[in-house]
Design a protein around this motif. Structure first.
Motif, PDB file in Angstrom:
ATOM      1  N   GLU A  53     -21.487   9.617  17.291  1.00  0.00           N
ATOM      2  CA  GLU A  53     -21.473   9.576  16.499  1.00  0.00           C
ATOM      3  C   GLU A  53     -20.052   8.701  16.403  1.00  0.00           C
ATOM      4  O   GLU A  53     -19.218   7.731  16.774  1.00  0.00           O
ATOM      5  N   GLU A  54     -20.379   7.766  15.138  1.00  0.00           N
ATOM      6  CA  GLU A  54     -19.807   6.008  15.207  1.00  0.00           C
ATOM      7  C   GLU A  54     -18.625   6.600  14.603  1.00  0.00           C
ATOM      8  O   GLU A  54     -18.714   7.451  13.321  1.00  0.00           O
ATOM      9  N   VAL A  55     -17.231   5.605  14.834  1.00  0.00           N
ATOM     10  CA  VAL A  55     -16.438   6.397  14.041  1.00  0.00           C
ATOM     11  C   VAL A  55     -15.499   5.047  13.049  1.00  0.00           C
ATOM     12  O   VAL A  55     -16.004   3.789  13.705  1.00  0.00           O
ATOM     13  N   LYS A  56     -15.311   5.304  12.268  1.00  0.00           N
ATOM     14  CA  LYS A  56     -14.843   4.255  10.933  1.00  0.00           C
ATOM     15  C   LYS A  56     -13.431   4.469  11.445  1.00  0.00           C
ATOM     16  O   LYS A  56     -12.556   5.344  10.793  1.00  0.00           O
ATOM     17  N   ASP A  57     -12.864   3.141  11.207  1.00  0.00           N
ATOM     18  CA  ASP A  57     -11.441   3.319  11.431  1.00  0.00           C
ATOM     19  C   ASP A  57     -10.930   2.897  10.041  1.00  0.00           C
ATOM     20  O   ASP A  57     -11.455   2.965   9.208  1.00  0.00           O
ATOM     21  N   LYS A  58      -9.857   3.852   9.483  1.00  0.00           N
ATOM     22  CA  LYS A  58      -9.188   4.064   8.110  1.00  0.00           C
ATOM     23  C   LYS A  58      -8.279   3.571   7.839  1.00  0.00           C
ATOM     24  O   LYS A  58      -7.200   3.349   6.424  1.00  0.00           O
ATOM     25  N   LYS A  59      -7.453   2.252   8.469  1.00  0.00           N
ATOM     26  CA  LYS A  59      -6.417   1.138   8.255  1.00  0.00           C
ATOM     27  C   LYS A  59      -6.472   0.464   7.345  1.00  0.00           C
ATOM     28  O   LYS A  59      -6.247   0.499   6.457  1.00  0.00           O
ATOM     29  N   PRO A  60      -8.825  -0.291   7.373  1.00  0.00           N
ATOM     30  CA  PRO A  60      -8.859  -1.266   6.386  1.00  0.00           C
ATOM     31  C   PRO A  60      -8.556  -0.307   4.908  1.00  0.00           C
ATOM     32  O   PRO A  60      -7.754  -1.277   3.796  1.00  0.00           O
ATOM     33  N   GLU A  61      -8.681   0.785   4.719  1.00  0.00           N
ATOM     34  CA  GLU A  61      -8.559   1.648   3.555  1.00  0.00           C
ATOM     35  C   GLU A  61      -7.324   2.008   3.199  1.00  0.00           C
ATOM     36  O   GLU A  61      -6.478   1.898   1.829  1.00  0.00           O
ATOM     37  N   GLU A  62      -6.697   1.554   4.034  1.00  0.00           N
ATOM     38  CA  GLU A  62      -4.927   2.459   3.431  1.00  0.00           C
ATOM     39  C   GLU A  62      -4.245   0.457   2.833  1.00  0.00           C
ATOM     40  O   GLU A  62      -3.605   1.131   2.432  1.00  0.00           O
ATOM     41  N   GLU A  63      -4.782   0.121   3.582  1.00  0.00           N
ATOM     42  CA  GLU A  63      -3.722  -1.303   3.061  1.00  0.00           C
ATOM     43  C   GLU A  63      -5.078  -1.931   2.341  1.00  0.00           C
ATOM     44  O   GLU A  63      -3.590  -2.174   1.455  1.00  0.00           O
ATOM     45  N   LYS A  64      -5.617  -1.830   1.058  1.00  0.00           N
ATOM     46  CA  LYS A  64      -6.125  -1.448  -0.105  1.00  0.00           C
ATOM     47  C   LYS A  64      -5.362  -1.207  -0.852  1.00  0.00           C
ATOM     48  O   LYS A  64      -5.165  -1.658  -1.900  1.00  0.00           O
ATOM     49  N   LYS A  65      -5.409   0.263  -0.319  1.00  0.00           N
ATOM     50  CA  LYS A  65      -4.688   1.067  -1.812  1.00  0.00           C
ATOM     51  C   LYS A  65      -2.923   0.871  -1.306  1.00  0.00           C
ATOM     52  O   LYS A  65      -2.005   1.610  -2.529  1.00  0.00           O
ATOM     53  N   LYS A  66      -2.269   0.246  -0.476  1.00  0.00           N
ATOM     54  CA  LYS A  66      -0.656   0.328  -0.658  1.00  0.00           C
ATOM     55  C   LYS A  66      -0.460  -1.391  -1.782  1.00  0.00           C
ATOM     56  O   LYS A  66      -1.572  -2.198  -1.510  1.00  0.00           O
ATOM     57  N   PRO A  67       0.969  -1.103  -2.032  1.00  0.00           N
ATOM     58  CA  PRO A  67       0.848  -1.908  -2.845  1.00  0.00           C
ATOM     59  C   PRO A  67       2.429  -2.907  -2.440  1.00  0.00           C
ATOM     60  O   PRO A  67       2.353  -2.240  -1.599  1.00  0.00           O
ATOM     61  N   GLU A  68       1.784  -4.192  -2.563  1.00  0.00           N
ATOM     62  CA  GLU A  68       2.328  -4.741  -1.836  1.00  0.00           C
ATOM     63  C   GLU A  68       3.967  -4.504  -2.410  1.00  0.00           C
ATOM     64  O   GLU A  68       4.189  -3.866  -3.490  1.00  0.00           O
ATOM     65  N   GLU A  69       4.735  -4.388  -1.856  1.00  0.00           N
ATOM     66  CA  GLU A  69       6.451  -5.080  -1.510  1.00  0.00           C
ATOM     67  C   GLU A  69       6.942  -5.638  -2.208  1.00  0.00           C
ATOM     68  O   GLU A  69       6.411  -6.750  -1.332  1.00  0.00           O
ATOM     69  N   PRO A  70       8.111  -5.214  -3.291  1.00  0.00           N
ATOM     70  CA  PRO A  70       8.610  -7.146  -4.028  1.00  0.00           C
ATOM     71  C   PRO A  70       9.596  -7.505  -2.520  1.00  0.00           C
ATOM     72  O   PRO A  70      10.456  -7.084  -1.866  1.00  0.00           O
ATOM     73  N   LYS A  71       9.571  -8.619  -2.114  1.00  0.00           N
ATOM     74  CA  LYS A  71      10.367  -9.289  -1.117  1.00  0.00           C
ATOM     75  C   LYS A  71      11.590  -9.908  -1.518  1.00  0.00           C
ATOM     76  O   LYS A  71      12.235  -9.788  -2.670  1.00  0.00           O
ATOM     77  N   LEU A  72      12.006  -9.666  -0.446  1.00  0.00           N
ATOM     78  CA  LEU A  72      13.813  -9.244  -0.766  1.00  0.00           C
ATOM     79  C   LEU A  72      14.015 -10.354  -0.102  1.00  0.00           C
ATOM     80  O   LEU A  72      13.589 -11.611   0.841  1.00  0.00           O
TER      81      LEU A  72
END
Length: 129
Positions: free
Chosen positions: A72-91
């Protein structure tokens, strides 16, 4: 294409399990592998561009009976997690602050200069050093 291959291999003892693991590790494109199953008879291989038929035929020649159970093909979960992550304010970046020069009574200022340093890695023909 990253894929997960489950192979049933006859591995009755720990020595044959170790041999099957080393043979699978030598295959081109293998990223990780593990022995699974209740009787520890399944070899789970994850890799990029691994040929399952070639791997199974190699295991049959070196270890014993082997058959493909699942590919079976394995799909990476990283791109989904990156899209869901809100950007943190830069200090704000820290700023280097030098202490003011010391003042003495009478209006004299004292500032300590760093000692001169000469670094010479190669001998040169310069007479002044």
């Amino acid at each position: 294409m990253k894929q997960k291959i489950v192979i049933k291999v006859s591995m009755p003892c720990e020595r044959s399990r170790s041999k099957a693991m080393t043979l699978a590790a030598r295959a081109d494109g293998v990223i990780s592998m593990a022995i699974t199953g209740d009787a520890r008879e399944k070899l789970e291989v994850v890799g990029d561009g691994v040929d399952p038929v070639r791997l199974v035929s190699y295991l049959r020649r070196k270890v014993g009976h082997a058959e493909i159970l699942q590919v079976e093909e394995v799909k990476d979960k990283k791109p989904e997690e990156e899209k869901k992550k809100p950007e943190e304010p830069k200090l704000p970046q820290p700023v280097v602050v030098h202490p003011p020069p010391q003042c003495y009574p009478g209006g004299y200022h004292y500032y300590r200069h760093p000692p001169p340093m000469v670094v010479c890695e190669e001998p040169s023909s310069c007479p002044i050093m």
